[in-house]
Write a protein that holds these residues in place. Structure first.
Motif: not given
Length: 504
Positions: A51-61, A72-80
């Motif tokens: 779960l290396d992606l989830a540990s960095h708040r990244i989702t790939l589905r 869909h790939l979502k990379l965190p930028v800021a809170v929310g």
């Protein structure tokens, strides 16, 4: 479906099964609500086994159903806020699109991406419109059925609300927070549906166990700064792969800051380990940074040409320069991408992670932060002073340009050292960092002028003298710019040199 990165700005709220919808029409700026629409969504989430992606708040589905079926790939930028990249579904449900795989390789490296969870969602979505007909946001009422695919397998059900901006202002989300809070509900503590489906038990990313504090150990200052730069490198890796503006520059700065910290704080850690990391970071900055150097030189040379009166630009000088930089840009980008996809880069990332997880610290690292770090920063300042004092100020000295470049590198190291000490020295450290940065910038302008003059001579030679007049003028202008930058440095040093960082 668009494949470009899009900024997703949203809020999620935890609610109960029987809660009534909030009064969305009462939100500021909302003129009317669109009709509710029903969707049935089925998403399979991919990650590494750890779960290396989830540990960095990244989702790939990979999601089917709804208006935006696809990957869909979502990379965190800021809170929310997350940056979303998409790709078509394709025919193979298990094959993650290459582009999306590349964007997360800084985290997955050579590990496989496998299905880790499946989430089925019954969604009711309603759009919020302004008086001019523009869509401000989308409100979704989601009922989620989640199943983890890793051992131990688990099953969960819940309901949540989500409001995502379309063309509305961010203040709309603050109003939504207040509206939902008035009904007794609050924002979700977890960043995504996947995080909740996994029970929030995924492994955390790299973190420093101890914050930097004046009364704490010196190691906390060093490790906090190093950790910040490791995260910055990982953050900008996808941007380099996407050729995003300033990404190469920011990744190289992170690598340089790490090298500098490992040098400044070398008495706190194992010298062999630190030396190896510094060597590899230098390789990375050099391999990836050529694209940035080419970009800087292109802007500088073409800026010089366009600043000249047209009647003084003889021949296709701009075209020749553009061709040169375009050719070098392609080669530099290829070299940078090859470095980011190499086993050498992945081993460097592994080594940085291992260093932060179990730092090889010396006894000095446990000593008082203020006194120990203060002395190390002071040592960098003394190093800079010594190099300046040794300068031969005669402009005719052929070694002066190289000596000034070394002074610039020392000023940069002092700047980074001062920045790292800001958590314990506050304004004193930031003031010192600014003074060092001013020296770095003036000598940076001087160095750019030296490099540009060498390049102009090269371009003139390639042109066999046809545009010698124009190249001669440009070279003279650059020589003047270099002299002015050099004089600015000496003036700054004589009037406002970096002051000592007092800690006693």
């Amino acid at each position: 479906m668009s494949t470009s990165g899009m900024l997703e700005v949203e809020r999620k709220y935890d609610v109960n099964d029987d809660d009534q919808w909030p009064a969305l029409a009462s939100l500021p700026g909302v003129d009317r609500l669109g009709p509710p629409e029903e969707e049935s969504l089925d998403a399979v989430y991919f990650d590494t086994a750890g779960l290396d992606l989830a540990s960095h708040r990244i989702t790939l589905r990979r999601r089917t159903g709804g208006r935006d079926a696809g990957w869909h790939l979502k990379l965190p930028v800021a809170v929310g806020e997350r940056q979303e990249f998409t790709a078509p579904l394709g025919t193979d449900s298990q094959a993650v699109p290459r582009r999306l795989r590349q964007l997360v390789r800084v985290h997955t490296r050579e590990l496989d991406l496998i299905p880790v969870a499946r989430l089925k969602t019954r969604r009711t979505v309603q759009r919020l419109f302004a008086a001019d007909g523009s869509a401000l946001a989308e409100f979704s009422d989601d009922r989620v059925d989640s199943q983890t695919l890793l051992e131990p397998k688990a099953h969960a059900n819940w309901r949540e609300w989500e409001i995502e901006l379309v063309d509305g202002p961010k203040r709309l989300l603050k109003s939504a927070d207040s509206l939902v809070a008035a009904a007794g509900h609050h924002r979700s503590a977890l960043p995504s549906k996947l995080a909740r489906g996994l029970g929030g038990q995924y492994p955390p990313g790299n973190s420093v166990a101890q914050e930097a504090e004046p009364k704490g150990p010196a190691s906390a200052v060093f490790l906090a700064y190093l950790s910040q730069q490791v995260e910055a490198l990982k953050k900008h890796d996808p941007g380099v792969r996407e050729d995003s503006p300033d990404a190469v520059h920011q990744l190289r700065v992170a690598a340089r800051r790490m090298r500098s910290a490992l040098a400044t704080f070398r008495s706190l850690t194992d010298p062999a380990t630190a030396g190896s990391l510094r060597s590899e970071l230098q390789w990375l900055a050099g391999a990836v940074g050529e694209a940035r150097d080419n970009e800087v030189m292109r802007d500088r040379v073409l800026g010089l040409i366009t600043s000249e009166p047209p009647e003084l630009v003889l021949g296709p000088v701009a075209e020749q320069a553009e061709e040169h930089f375009s050719r070098d840009a392609r080669a530099a980008r290829a070299k940078g991408l090859a470095a980011l996809n190499s086993a050498r880069y992945f081993r460097l990332l592994d080594a940085l992670d291992a260093f932060l997880a179990e730092p090889p610290l010396t006894d000095t690292a446990a000593k008082d932060a203020v006194r120990t770090v203060g002395r190390l920063v002071s040592k960098e300042r003394k190093r800079l002073k010594k190099e300046v004092a040794a300068l031969d100020v005669d402009p005719a000295d052929p070694t002066l340009d190289a000596a000034l470049h070394e002074v610039r590198k020392s000023a940069k190291r002092l700047r980074y050292a001062a920045e790292s000490s800001a958590p314990i020295f506050g304004k004193r450290a930031t003031t010192l960092a600014r003074a060092a940065e001013e020296i770095q910038e003036s000598l940076g302008d001087h160095h750019d002028s030296v490099v540009t003059r060498d390049l102009l001579r090269k371009l003139a030679a390639e042109d066999a003298g046809a545009n010698a007049f124009t190249y001669g003028r440009l070279h003279a202008m650059e020589q003047q710019a270099g002299e002015e930058a050099r004089e600015r440095f000496f003036r700054t040093w004589s009037t406002s040199p970096p002051e000592p960082l007092s800690w006693k």
